[in-house]
Design a protein around this motif. Structure first.
Motif, PDB file in Angstrom:
ATOM      1  N   LEU A   1       0.830  -1.205   0.000  1.00 47.15           N
ATOM      2  CA  LEU A   1       0.000   0.000   0.000  1.00 47.15           C
ATOM      3  C   LEU A   1       0.866   1.257   0.000  1.00 47.15           C
ATOM      4  O   LEU A   1       0.599   2.203  -0.742  1.00 47.15           O
ATOM      5  N   ASN A   2       1.926   1.261   0.800  1.00 48.71           N
ATOM      6  CA  ASN A   2       2.835   2.414   0.822  1.00 48.71           C
ATOM      7  C   ASN A   2       3.507   2.633  -0.529  1.00 48.71           C
ATOM      8  O   ASN A   2       3.720   3.768  -0.949  1.00 48.71           O
ATOM      9  N   MET A   3       3.822   1.553  -1.219  1.00 48.22           N
ATOM     10  CA  MET A   3       4.421   1.669  -2.560  1.00 48.22           C
ATOM     11  C   MET A   3       3.432   2.299  -3.526  1.00 48.22           C
ATOM     12  O   MET A   3       3.798   3.175  -4.318  1.00 48.22           O
ATOM     13  N   GLU A   4       2.174   1.897  -3.459  1.00 50.21           N
ATOM     14  CA  GLU A   4       1.157   2.483  -4.340  1.00 50.21           C
ATOM     15  C   GLU A   4       0.923   3.957  -4.012  1.00 50.21           C
ATOM     16  O   GLU A   4       0.756   4.776  -4.907  1.00 50.21           O
ATOM     17  N   ILE A   5       0.933   4.280  -2.731  1.00 45.21           N
ATOM     18  CA  ILE A   5       0.768   5.678  -2.322  1.00 45.21           C
ATOM     19  C   ILE A   5       1.954   6.505  -2.808  1.00 45.21           C
ATOM     20  O   ILE A   5       1.788   7.633  -3.278  1.00 45.21           O
ATOM     21  N   GLU A   6       3.150   5.940  -2.732  1.00 47.13           N
ATOM     22  CA  GLU A   6       4.358   6.640  -3.196  1.00 47.13           C
ATOM     23  C   GLU A   6       4.271   6.928  -4.705  1.00 47.13           C
ATOM     24  O   GLU A   6       4.622   8.021  -5.160  1.00 47.13           O
ATOM     25  N   LYS A   7       3.796   5.968  -5.479  1.00 45.77           N
ATOM     26  CA  LYS A   7       3.633   6.182  -6.926  1.00 45.77           C
ATOM     27  C   LYS A   7       2.669   7.331  -7.180  1.00 45.77           C
ATOM     28  O   LYS A   7       2.900   8.185  -8.046  1.00 45.77           O
ATOM     29  N   TYR A   8       1.582   7.333  -6.433  1.00 48.06           N
ATOM     30  CA  TYR A   8       0.560   8.373  -6.572  1.00 48.06           C
ATOM     31  C   TYR A   8       1.150   9.750  -6.238  1.00 48.06           C
ATOM     32  O   TYR A   8       0.921  10.733  -6.943  1.00 48.06           O
ATOM     33  N   GLU A   9       1.941   9.813  -5.167  1.00 47.46           N
ATOM     34  CA  GLU A   9       2.558  11.073  -4.769  1.00 47.46           C
ATOM     35  C   GLU A   9       3.575  11.559  -5.798  1.00 47.46           C
ATOM     36  O   GLU A   9       3.648  12.748  -6.096  1.00 47.46           O
ATOM     37  N   VAL A  10       4.365  10.641  -6.342  1.00 48.88           N
ATOM     38  CA  VAL A  10       5.344  11.006  -7.373  1.00 48.88           C
ATOM     39  C   VAL A  10       4.621  11.533  -8.607  1.00 48.88           C
ATOM     40  O   VAL A  10       5.047  12.524  -9.216  1.00 48.88           O
ATOM     41  N   TYR A  11       3.514  10.909  -8.967  1.00 48.80           N
ATOM     42  CA  TYR A  11       2.706  11.345 -10.114  1.00 48.80           C
ATOM     43  C   TYR A  11       2.275  12.799  -9.935  1.00 48.80           C
ATOM     44  O   TYR A  11       2.453  13.631 -10.819  1.00 48.80           O
ATOM     45  N   TRP A  12       1.709  13.135  -8.777  1.00 55.48           N
ATOM     46  CA  TRP A  12       1.200  14.487  -8.556  1.00 55.48           C
ATOM     47  C   TRP A  12       2.312  15.488  -8.281  1.00 55.48           C
ATOM     48  O   TRP A  12       2.186  16.665  -8.626  1.00 55.48           O
ATOM     49  N   GLU A  13       3.397  15.052  -7.680  1.00 55.04           N
ATOM     50  CA  GLU A  13       4.531  15.952  -7.460  1.00 55.04           C
ATOM     51  C   GLU A  13       5.108  16.418  -8.795  1.00 55.04           C
ATOM     52  O   GLU A  13       5.433  17.587  -8.968  1.00 55.04           O
ATOM     53  N   GLN A  14       5.193  15.505  -9.737  1.00 49.54           N
ATOM     54  CA  GLN A  14       5.717  15.847 -11.052  1.00 49.54           C
ATOM     55  C   GLN A  14       4.823  16.862 -11.750  1.00 49.54           C
ATOM     56  O   GLN A  14       5.285  17.795 -12.379  1.00 49.54           O
ATOM     57  N   ARG A  15       3.515  16.731 -11.600  1.00 49.51           N
ATOM     58  CA  ARG A  15       2.601  17.682 -12.218  1.00 49.51           C
ATOM     59  C   ARG A  15       2.626  19.037 -11.521  1.00 49.51           C
ATOM     60  O   ARG A  15       2.555  20.073 -12.155  1.00 49.51           O
ATOM     61  N   ALA A  16       2.733  19.018 -10.202  1.00 43.60           N
ATOM     62  CA  ALA A  16       2.720  20.260  -9.447  1.00 43.60           C
ATOM     63  C   ALA A  16       3.936  21.125  -9.762  1.00 43.60           C
ATOM     64  O   ALA A  16       3.845  22.339  -9.825  1.00 43.60           O
ATOM     65  N   ARG A  17       5.035  20.500  -9.970  1.00 40.06           N
ATOM     66  CA  ARG A  17       6.267  21.252 -10.228  1.00 40.06           C
ATOM     67  C   ARG A  17       6.645  21.302 -11.692  1.00 40.06           C
ATOM     68  O   ARG A  17       7.614  21.934 -12.054  1.00 40.06           O
ATOM     69  N   ALA A  18       5.927  20.573 -12.502  1.00 46.15           N
ATOM     70  CA  ALA A  18       6.260  20.448 -13.920  1.00 46.15           C
ATOM     71  C   ALA A  18       7.698  19.987 -14.092  1.00 46.15           C
ATOM     72  O   ALA A  18       8.451  20.507 -14.873  1.00 46.15           O
ATOM     73  N   ASN A  19       8.075  18.982 -13.305  1.00 44.88           N
ATOM     74  CA  ASN A  19       9.430  18.436 -13.349  1.00 44.88           C
ATOM     75  C   ASN A  19       9.524  17.348 -14.404  1.00 44.88           C
ATOM     76  O   ASN A  19       9.806  16.207 -14.109  1.00 44.88           O
ATOM     77  N   TRP A  20       9.289  17.680 -15.640  1.00 43.66           N
ATOM     78  CA  TRP A  20       9.365  16.670 -16.690  1.00 43.66           C
ATOM     79  C   TRP A  20      10.813  16.353 -16.973  1.00 43.66           C
ATOM     80  O   TRP A  20      11.622  17.239 -17.164  1.00 43.66           O
ATOM     81  N   LEU A  21      11.134  15.090 -16.978  1.00 38.50           N
ATOM     82  CA  LEU A  21      12.514  14.668 -17.203  1.00 38.50           C
ATOM     83  C   LEU A  21      12.814  14.600 -18.678  1.00 38.50           C
ATOM     84  O   LEU A  21      12.016  14.254 -19.483  1.00 38.50           O
TER      85      LEU A  21
END
Length: 136
Positions: free
Chosen positions: A116-136
């Motif tokens: 569950l923590n791994m799935e939550i981490e994926k979700y957080e990384v997804y939204w963090e990338q959008r919030a900061r527009a940190n496109w690699l």
């Protein structure tokens, strides 16, 4: 919806704009491809890349286009699966916490919490990338 179009004009250094408010114009949905950081957290990510890359003998540019298409499809399927998995794991954890605690139940609780923590981490990384527009 509407569209803006630059029209050529030869007697000035300014270009006229044609603004159309025609509602018949439909957005095609073709967006620029962006790498998603959460993809690297998926177990099947490397295998998908290898499979798509090795599936053709085309030139490099065509292989990259195929990889882009393959990753978009894979990501779409995985994103919906991850949402369902997070819900299932949450319900499973709630049920386990209600059970009597023995060694087997404790092992299941720990395992479920890790997943569950791994799935939550994926979700957080997804939204963090959008919030900061940190496109690699």
């Amino acid at each position: 919806m509407g569209s803006i179009q630059h029209l050529p004009y030869s007697t000035s250094d300014h270009y006229p704009l044609l603004i159309s408010t025609d509602s018949a114009i439909i957005f095609s949905g073709n967006r620029i491809f962006h790498f998603e950081a959460w993809w690297t957290m998926e177990e099947s990510f490397e295998g998908v890349i290898r499979e798509v890359w090795e599936s053709s003998l085309e030139p490099l540019i065509e292989k990259l286009k195929n990889l882009q298409i393959g990753l978009k499809k894979w990501a779409s399927v995985n994103k919906s699966k991850n949402g369902d998995l997070k819900k299932r794991l949450t319900k499973e954890l709630e049920a386990l916490l209600m059970e009597e605690r023995d060694d087997e139940t404790m092992a299941k609780i720990i395992d479920t919490k890790i997943h569950l923590n791994m799935e939550i981490e994926k979700y957080e990384v997804y939204w963090e990338q959008r919030a900061r527009a940190n496109w690699l």
